[in-house]
Write an enzyme that holds these catalytic residues in place. Structure first.
Site, PDB file in Angstrom:
ATOM      1  N   ARG A  80      -8.798   1.068  10.063  1.00 12.43           N
ATOM      2  CA  ARG A  80      -8.374  -0.296  10.392  1.00 12.43           C
ATOM      3  C   ARG A  80      -9.380  -0.998  11.300  1.00 12.43           C
ATOM      4  NH1 ARG A  80      -2.465   0.638   9.669  1.00 12.43           N
ATOM      5  NH2 ARG A  80      -1.363  -1.329   9.912  1.00 12.43           N
ATOM      6  N   ARG A 111      12.178  -2.841  10.430  1.00 10.03           N
ATOM      7  CA  ARG A 111      11.244  -2.181  11.356  1.00 10.03           C
ATOM      8  C   ARG A 111      11.064  -3.059  12.582  1.00 10.03           C
ATOM      9  NH1 ARG A 111       5.932  -0.147   8.110  1.00 10.03           N
ATOM     10  NH2 ARG A 111       4.914  -1.092   9.900  1.00 10.03           N
ATOM     11  N   ARG A 149       0.316  -8.966  14.302  1.00  8.46           N
ATOM     12  CA  ARG A 149      -0.290  -7.986  13.389  1.00  8.46           C
ATOM     13  C   ARG A 149      -1.274  -8.685  12.444  1.00  8.46           C
ATOM     14  NH1 ARG A 149       4.711  -5.258  10.786  1.00  8.46           N
ATOM     15  NH2 ARG A 149       3.265  -3.886   9.729  1.00  8.46           N
ATOM     16  N   LYS A 152       0.834  -1.209   0.000  1.00 10.09           N
ATOM     17  CA  LYS A 152       0.000   0.000   0.000  1.00 10.09           C
ATOM     18  C   LYS A 152       0.870   1.260   0.000  1.00 10.09           C
ATOM     19  CE  LYS A 152      -2.073  -0.938   3.956  1.00 10.09           C
ATOM     20  NZ  LYS A 152      -1.381  -2.193   4.341  1.00 10.09           N
ATOM     21  N   ARG A 188      11.674  -7.175   4.665  1.00  9.85           N
ATOM     22  CA  ARG A 188      11.564  -5.730   4.413  1.00  9.85           C
ATOM     23  C   ARG A 188      12.652  -4.944   5.135  1.00  9.85           C
ATOM     24  NH1 ARG A 188       5.826  -2.712   4.977  1.00  9.85           N
ATOM     25  NH2 ARG A 188       5.951  -3.219   7.191  1.00  9.85           N
TER      26      ARG A 188
HETATM   27  P1  AMP Z   1       1.573   0.515   9.256  1.00  8.77           P
HETATM   28  O1  AMP Z   1       2.817   1.252   8.921  1.00  8.77           O
HETATM   29  O2  AMP Z   1       0.350   1.009   8.524  1.00  8.77           O
HETATM   30  O3  AMP Z   1       1.731  -0.992   9.132  1.00  8.77           O
HETATM   31  O4  AMP Z   1       1.272   0.807  10.815  1.00  8.77           O
HETATM   32  C1  AMP Z   1       2.195   0.431  11.806  1.00  8.77           C
HETATM   33  C2  AMP Z   1       1.491   0.358  13.155  1.00  8.77           C
HETATM   34  O5  AMP Z   1       0.945   1.640  13.502  1.00  8.77           O
HETATM   35  C3  AMP Z   1       0.306  -0.591  13.227  1.00  8.77           C
HETATM   36  O6  AMP Z   1       0.687  -1.939  13.447  1.00  8.77           O
HETATM   37  C4  AMP Z   1      -0.471  -0.002  14.411  1.00  8.77           C
HETATM   38  O7  AMP Z   1       0.148  -0.315  15.646  1.00  8.77           O
HETATM   39  C5  AMP Z   1      -0.297   1.506  14.185  1.00  8.77           C
HETATM   40  N1  AMP Z   1      -1.368   2.037  13.328  1.00  8.77           N
HETATM   41  C6  AMP Z   1      -1.231   2.558  12.060  1.00  8.77           C
HETATM   42  N2  AMP Z   1      -2.429   2.929  11.565  1.00  8.77           N
HETATM   43  C7  AMP Z   1      -3.342   2.643  12.528  1.00  8.77           C
HETATM   44  C8  AMP Z   1      -4.759   2.765  12.599  1.00  8.77           C
HETATM   45  N3  AMP Z   1      -5.486   3.250  11.584  1.00  8.77           N
HETATM   46  N4  AMP Z   1      -5.362   2.368  13.754  1.00  8.77           N
HETATM   47  C9  AMP Z   1      -4.656   1.887  14.785  1.00  8.77           C
HETATM   48  N5  AMP Z   1      -3.324   1.715  14.781  1.00  8.77           N
HETATM   49  C10 AMP Z   1      -2.663   2.094  13.652  1.00  8.77           C
END
Ligand code: AMP
Length: 220
Positions: A94, A165, A176, A19, A133
């Site tokens: 989410r 990460r 996750r 994404k 990654r």
């Molecule tokens: P991402 O980079 O989108 O995979 O986000 C990394 C982490 O940030 C996720 O595993 C969540 O802990 C937090 N996070 C990001 N977006 C959200 C969201 N919309 N709602 C809740 N937690 C989020």
């Protein structure tokens, strides 16, 4: 969608589906704002703000930051004049409460036409991609599966050191995916019912996914 009109998009799908990579390309191509909630949180963590200190523990556990915090961040992002040409929401919503808060927010902001792009990827591919990654502090993302890049090596785009990460470690990834299945997957149905879902196969190369994305969104 008409690419000369305001482009309002939500990118939806499991972690590692590409994404962020596709959002960056599309955002550059069409001059629209990329709003990645994960990037906003990682920035807060690195600046050690109050939000960052709270989010760090939650993110490292592979859990979700509370809905009200996330809705506040997205409200701020969407209210910015930088979204005049359009926006891509990446990583939000989410949960169902986030989706319904976003619906209210779109109403307040007069956003009527939007699409939700679903990036489809099977669980084995997710685990493989996240395990391989590498990211740099600027957010450039690469895979080490070709064997050319490794943690601590220079980013091919900017030279800064590449790292894995914290939340891409195997144990956190499992959590996750579980959280995605429980909390996030139902959001798909929410948008399917509204007739705004565009599903694409995210397992092919970056270029192929980009082509498919443009074709499905703009017919080009
Ligand atoms: P991402 O980079 O989108 O995979 O986000 C990394 C982490 O940030 C996720 O595993 C969540 O802990 C937090 N996070 C990001 N977006 C959200 C969201 N919309 N709602 C809740 N937690 C989020």
């Amino acid at each position: 969608m008409d690419p000369s009109a305001r482009i309002c998009l939500i990118f939806f799908g499991p972690p590692g589906a590409g994404k962020g990579t596709q959002a960056k390309l599309l955002s550059r191509q069409y001059g629209i704002r990329h709003i990645s909630t994960g990037d906003i949180l990682r920035d807060a963590v690195s600046r050690r703000t109050e939000l960052g200190l709270t989010a760090k523990v939650i993110m490292e556990a592979g859990q979700l930051v509370p809905d009200e915090v996330m809705v506040g961040l997205v409200r701020e992002g969407l209210s910015s004049p930088a979204t005049a040409r359009g926006f891509i929401l990446d990583g939000f919503p989410r949960t169902i409460p986030q989706a319904s808060a976003l619906c209210t927010l779109f109403g307040e902001l007069g956003i009527g036409e939007y699409r939700v792009v679903e990036f489809q990827l099977d669980p084995d591919a997710i685990v493989h991609r996240l395990g391989n990654r590498l990211v740099c502090p600027q957010g450039h993302t690469f895979s080490m599966s070709s064997g050319e890049l490794h943690p601590g090596g220079p980013c091919p785009d900017c030279g800064a050191p590449l790292v894995q990460r914290d939340d891409d470690r195997a144990e956190t990834v499992r959590n996750r995916i579980r959280v995605y299945d429980q909390e996030t997957a139902p959001v798909r149905h929410y948008y399917e019912e509204r007739g705004v879902l565009v599903s694409i196969d995210a397992s092919s190369s970056i270029d192929e996914v980009t082509r498919e994305l443009y074709r499905r969104l703009f017919g080009s």
